[in-house]
Write a protein that holds these residues in place. Sequence first.
Motif, PDB file in Angstrom:
ATOM      1  N   TYR A 232       0.844  -1.052   0.172  1.00 46.16           N
ATOM      2  CA  TYR A 232      -0.405   0.084  -0.216  1.00 46.16           C
ATOM      3  C   TYR A 232       1.127   1.619   0.211  1.00 46.16           C
ATOM      4  O   TYR A 232       1.678   1.438   0.659  1.00 46.16           O
ATOM      5  CB  TYR A 232      -0.470  -0.361   1.543  1.00 46.16           C
ATOM      6  CG  TYR A 232      -0.385   0.437   2.689  1.00 46.16           C
ATOM      7  CD1 TYR A 232      -0.462   1.492   3.394  1.00 46.16           C
ATOM      8  CD2 TYR A 232       0.136  -1.062   3.319  1.00 46.16           C
ATOM      9  CE1 TYR A 232       0.304   1.711   4.374  1.00 46.16           C
ATOM     10  CE2 TYR A 232       0.847  -1.041   4.369  1.00 46.16           C
ATOM     11  CZ  TYR A 232       1.290   0.413   5.017  1.00 46.16           C
ATOM     12  OH  TYR A 232       2.092   0.706   6.083  1.00 46.16           O
ATOM     13  N   GLN A 295       3.031  -0.957  -8.698  1.00 46.87           N
ATOM     14  CA  GLN A 295       1.300  -1.314  -8.622  1.00 46.87           C
ATOM     15  C   GLN A 295       0.606  -0.009  -7.859  1.00 46.87           C
ATOM     16  O   GLN A 295       0.021   1.321  -8.540  1.00 46.87           O
ATOM     17  CB  GLN A 295       0.611  -2.740  -8.318  1.00 46.87           C
ATOM     18  CG  GLN A 295       1.147  -3.430  -9.794  1.00 46.87           C
ATOM     19  CD  GLN A 295       2.286  -3.848  -9.065  1.00 46.87           C
ATOM     20  OE1 GLN A 295       3.021  -4.107  -8.783  1.00 46.87           O
ATOM     21  NE2 GLN A 295       1.890  -5.575  -8.499  1.00 46.87           N
ATOM     22  N   PRO A 296       0.256   0.317  -6.072  1.00 50.03           N
ATOM     23  CA  PRO A 296      -0.189   1.019  -5.444  1.00 50.03           C
ATOM     24  C   PRO A 296       0.696   2.974  -6.308  1.00 50.03           C
ATOM     25  O   PRO A 296       0.516   2.805  -6.112  1.00 50.03           O
ATOM     26  CB  PRO A 296      -0.060   0.963  -4.239  1.00 50.03           C
ATOM     27  CG  PRO A 296       1.289  -0.175  -4.571  1.00 50.03           C
ATOM     28  CD  PRO A 296       1.498  -0.926  -5.938  1.00 50.03           C
ATOM     29  N   THR A 330      -3.439   3.907  -1.602  1.00 57.24           N
ATOM     30  CA  THR A 330      -3.877   2.690  -2.636  1.00 57.24           C
ATOM     31  C   THR A 330      -3.242   2.071  -1.869  1.00 57.24           C
ATOM     32  O   THR A 330      -2.554   0.917  -0.878  1.00 57.24           O
ATOM     33  CB  THR A 330      -3.068   3.041  -4.042  1.00 57.24           C
ATOM     34  OG1 THR A 330      -1.812   3.475  -3.739  1.00 57.24           O
ATOM     35  CG2 THR A 330      -3.468   4.426  -5.121  1.00 57.24           C
ATOM     36  N   CYS A 332      -2.967  -2.685  -2.969  1.00 54.17           N
ATOM     37  CA  CYS A 332      -3.081  -3.695  -3.842  1.00 54.17           C
ATOM     38  C   CYS A 332      -2.578  -4.871  -3.016  1.00 54.17           C
ATOM     39  O   CYS A 332      -1.676  -5.089  -1.983  1.00 54.17           O
ATOM     40  CB  CYS A 332      -1.189  -3.706  -4.715  1.00 54.17           C
ATOM     41  SG  CYS A 332      -0.979  -4.887  -6.072  1.00 54.17           S
ATOM     42  N   THR A 387      -5.456  -3.803  -7.628  1.00 56.51           N
ATOM     43  CA  THR A 387      -5.493  -2.818  -6.911  1.00 56.51           C
ATOM     44  C   THR A 387      -6.578  -1.117  -6.666  1.00 56.51           C
ATOM     45  O   THR A 387      -7.272  -1.575  -8.096  1.00 56.51           O
ATOM     46  CB  THR A 387      -3.520  -1.985  -7.552  1.00 56.51           C
ATOM     47  OG1 THR A 387      -3.214  -2.846  -7.663  1.00 56.51           O
ATOM     48  CG2 THR A 387      -3.329  -0.808  -6.891  1.00 56.51           C
ATOM     49  N   ALA A 400     -10.373  -2.791  -3.292  1.00 55.86           N
ATOM     50  CA  ALA A 400      -9.395  -3.233  -3.662  1.00 55.86           C
ATOM     51  C   ALA A 400      -9.979  -5.262  -3.366  1.00 55.86           C
ATOM     52  O   ALA A 400     -10.018  -5.573  -4.444  1.00 55.86           O
ATOM     53  CB  ALA A 400      -7.679  -3.446  -3.696  1.00 55.86           C
TER      54      ALA A 400
END
Length: 425
Positions: A232, A295-296, A330, A332, A387, A400
């Motif tokens: 995250y 990704q995040p 975010t 993931c 994500t 998520a």
Amino acid sequence: MKVLIVGQGGREHALAWKIAQSARVTKVYCAPGNAGTAIDAENVDIGVSDTDRLVKFAQSESIDLTVVGPEVPLVNGLVDAFRKARLRVFGPDKTAAQLEGSKVFAKKIMKLANVPTAESHDFSDAEEAIRYVEERNEQPLVIKADGLAAGKGVAVCDTRDEALAAIRTAMVDRAFGTAGSTIVIEEKLVGQEVSILALVDGRTIVPLETSQDHKAAWDGDKGPNTGGMGAYSPAPFATPELMDEVISKILIPTVHTLRKQNIEFRGVLYAGLMLTSQGPKVLEFNVRFGDPEAQPVLMRLKSDLFDVLYAAADGKLHEMPDLEWDPRPTVCVVMASDGYPGKYEKGHAIRGLDAAAQLSDTKVFHAGTAKSGDDVVTDGGRVLGVTAIGDDLSVAKRKAYEAVKCIRWDGAWCRKDISDKARQA
């Protein structure tokens, strides 16, 4: 502009997805890619270790920038081959990539740079390593294979017996091949882990937003180490004061010391840190975007990633404006195959991807997937990185896991506690 992404994991899907958003980019290729990159880019059937074909493809297609995702081709010298062919490429050369490719080399650089890290000793003889552990007072130790082991070459050992077993696994059983022929034994550090990634062009260092990975397989950080079960961003432990300390005491000294060794680092410098009671200490260096941290982090990036990587490849990061970030957090969540990080089956059809794609503020990044006819099937241990972004961390986490619930295949599983560590901040 045309871009080639080398790799086939979740990190590469995130890079392709983000770079394709640039107004300057007309085409993104991914070699070899996966079922997800086939949607956001065009896959090219060339493996990451096929250096000659990758160079020839970049030449024939007039690729303007190549971004190397995984560590293996970096350590094997792919960037050197591209630079020799006068092709613009983002990533460290073979010598600089030793920061990740050799734990012994990384420790040497940290010692020269006076970078805070765990006390350690390296061994190339199993009996010497065993004797070292047997003769010292029992304490928690970490046993690390010197070379690349796909994120699985580290054993955190709370007892002497566990440490001895880890030494035998690496050096006698050769569970990690030649990567374990030399090992590093170091004291176990205690605290919160934080990942700090920075873009480096040889001189200029541009830190990215922070993240926290979850290496252990099971909830509560139990079970064996994996390549990462989720992440995250941002990590609340990484305060502005801590970032200043990391930049001044870790990132700058490392890059400066490499330059003194006639090693110019261009690429991503990834510092895996443990926030100990004595301050931040380096657990490991990586030389590429983290997976699943990319990704995040990239979901929060508002700046044009292509522009930034293009400038870094040319040594012109100092000419770029400050990066812009979405303030929202975010999360993931990695969905994995049954048996991972041990043996697992491939080829299970994945259901529910279309339903997950309909959810707002969510992106399913593919890691270990492939196409089989009309089906998307599992093709790795870590299969998807689901994500989401939200107004706060609890909202991002809920979104998520809502997407996770849409997706099914035989044996699918994930950790249920990704981002919960943030509550301890």
